[in-house]
Design a protein around this motif. Structure first.
Motif, PDB file in Angstrom:
ATOM      1  N   VAL A 142     -19.457  53.262 -19.236  1.00 29.34           N
ATOM      2  CA  VAL A 142     -18.657  54.035 -20.403  1.00 29.34           C
ATOM      3  C   VAL A 142     -18.300  55.278 -19.811  1.00 29.34           C
ATOM      4  O   VAL A 142     -17.216  56.089 -20.001  1.00 29.34           O
ATOM      5  N   THR A 143     -19.168  55.800 -18.892  1.00 29.27           N
ATOM      6  CA  THR A 143     -18.847  57.262 -18.393  1.00 29.27           C
ATOM      7  C   THR A 143     -17.794  57.105 -17.129  1.00 29.27           C
ATOM      8  O   THR A 143     -16.949  58.005 -17.239  1.00 29.27           O
ATOM      9  N   GLN A 144     -17.813  56.160 -16.584  1.00 28.12           N
ATOM     10  CA  GLN A 144     -16.563  55.958 -15.631  1.00 28.12           C
ATOM     11  C   GLN A 144     -15.356  55.692 -16.446  1.00 28.12           C
ATOM     12  O   GLN A 144     -14.291  56.230 -15.910  1.00 28.12           O
ATOM     13  N   ALA A 145     -15.241  55.100 -17.497  1.00 28.34           N
ATOM     14  CA  ALA A 145     -13.841  54.914 -18.512  1.00 28.34           C
ATOM     15  C   ALA A 145     -13.622  56.278 -18.957  1.00 28.34           C
ATOM     16  O   ALA A 145     -12.422  56.594 -19.092  1.00 28.34           O
ATOM     17  N   LEU A 146     -14.639  57.112 -19.612  1.00 24.61           N
ATOM     18  CA  LEU A 146     -14.333  58.165 -20.375  1.00 24.61           C
ATOM     19  C   LEU A 146     -14.196  59.476 -19.477  1.00 24.61           C
ATOM     20  O   LEU A 146     -13.314  60.160 -19.850  1.00 24.61           O
ATOM     21  N   ARG A 155     -15.113  44.432 -22.561  1.00 20.09           N
ATOM     22  CA  ARG A 155     -16.330  44.608 -23.237  1.00 20.09           C
ATOM     23  C   ARG A 155     -16.614  46.131 -23.298  1.00 20.09           C
ATOM     24  O   ARG A 155     -17.021  46.557 -24.385  1.00 20.09           O
ATOM     25  N   THR A 156     -16.515  46.735 -22.164  1.00 21.94           N
ATOM     26  CA  THR A 156     -16.858  48.158 -22.258  1.00 21.94           C
ATOM     27  C   THR A 156     -15.732  48.820 -22.968  1.00 21.94           C
ATOM     28  O   THR A 156     -16.142  49.730 -23.833  1.00 21.94           O
ATOM     29  N   GLU A 190     -10.385  57.432 -28.046  1.00 14.35           N
ATOM     30  CA  GLU A 190      -9.520  56.872 -28.643  1.00 14.35           C
ATOM     31  C   GLU A 190      -8.272  56.506 -27.828  1.00 14.35           C
ATOM     32  O   GLU A 190      -7.939  55.247 -27.931  1.00 14.35           O
ATOM     33  N   GLU A 191      -8.041  57.143 -26.647  1.00 13.58           N
ATOM     34  CA  GLU A 191      -7.097  56.535 -25.642  1.00 13.58           C
ATOM     35  C   GLU A 191      -7.412  55.042 -25.228  1.00 13.58           C
ATOM     36  O   GLU A 191      -6.835  54.072 -25.230  1.00 13.58           O
ATOM     37  N   VAL A 192      -8.668  55.106 -24.849  1.00 13.47           N
ATOM     38  CA  VAL A 192      -9.453  53.726 -24.264  1.00 13.47           C
ATOM     39  C   VAL A 192      -9.368  52.477 -25.091  1.00 13.47           C
ATOM     40  O   VAL A 192      -8.944  51.479 -24.896  1.00 13.47           O
ATOM     41  N   ALA A 193      -9.608  52.985 -26.377  1.00  9.29           N
ATOM     42  CA  ALA A 193      -9.664  51.998 -27.750  1.00  9.29           C
ATOM     43  C   ALA A 193      -8.203  51.363 -27.764  1.00  9.29           C
ATOM     44  O   ALA A 193      -8.149  50.276 -28.087  1.00  9.29           O
ATOM     45  N   MET A 194      -7.457  52.237 -27.611  1.00 14.44           N
ATOM     46  CA  MET A 194      -5.968  51.647 -27.873  1.00 14.44           C
ATOM     47  C   MET A 194      -5.344  51.103 -26.428  1.00 14.44           C
ATOM     48  O   MET A 194      -4.101  51.009 -26.452  1.00 14.44           O
TER      49      MET A 194
END
Length: 224
Positions: A142-146, A155-156, A190-194
């Protein structure tokens, strides 16, 4: 490990064993996590052209067991509620789910059952960490993505979308050591979610499922 289990580990404080977000909102998130997981497994979908009934309703594409008793129970609930709006299935999906998941995680040695007190008076069950290695791996993804803006797997990304729906990204990752504000961290979630972490069709469905989770969590917050 289920998405719901990963979510529950992240929102449970390792030391105190207590939730870091309101229980009713977490429960909505857990129910939504099972809904999203079944969507990722191509078992549950939203109705569209060519399907009976109104579009945008719950439809089970594959009723065969998922091979996990928690997911199979969720699938059974959805089979009986086909044609419902996603927002109406979150509550039945979340019923007694948190306790079931805590028990499973304890049986797997990741947490342990403890005792505490609410307001220093009322006895309460706590679930402090016992083996946090899996949770730390999830938190790192999660940290790497955000923070590091690495491309997440599906999944992440789905987990981050659920955290975003519960408005608790900052409780999972403290943005201050990374020179980020809560607003910036939330914007990145939000960016990751979209983002393009799944096919457009699948992402659209999951976005609707997560939106239903957010709605249920908001309703739980207002009623609490």
């Amino acid at each position: 490990m289920l998405l719901a289990e990963d979510l529950l580990l992240l929102v449970t404080d390792d030391t105190s064993g207590r939730l870091s977000a309101p229980a009713a909102q977490v429960d909505a998130g857990l129910g939504g996590a099972n809904l999203v997981e079944l969507t990722l497994l191509n078992k549950v979908d939203l109705s569209g052209e060519g399907d009976q009934g109104k579009p945008g309703r719950i439809i089970v594409r594959d009723p065969a067991p998922a091979g996990d008793e928690v997911l199979d129970a969720a699938l059974g609930i959805l089979i009986t509620r086909q044609g419902n709006k996603p927002s109406t299935v979150i509550r039945p999906l979340s019923k007694n789910l948190r306790h079931t998941l805590y028990q499973r995680l304890a049986e797997n040695g990741m947490i342990r059952a403890g005792r505490g007190r609410t307001l220093g008076i009322f006895p309460a069950r706590t679930w402090p960490a016992q083996d946090a290695r899996h949770e730390e791996q999830v938190r790192q993804l999660v940290t790497q993505a955000l923070v590091q803006r690495a491309a997440p797997d599906a999944r992440t990304a789905a987990l981050i979308a659920l955290l975003h729906a519960l408005k608790c990204e900052h409780k999972i990752i403290d943005p201050r050591p990374y020179q980020l504000s809560r607003r910036q961290l939330r914007a990145r979630a939000e960016e990751v979610a979209m983002d393009n972490w799944a096919s457009e069709a699948l992402r659209k469905v999951i976005t609707e499922m997560v939106a239903a989770t957010a709605s249920a969590a908001a309703a739980a917050a207002s009623s609490g």
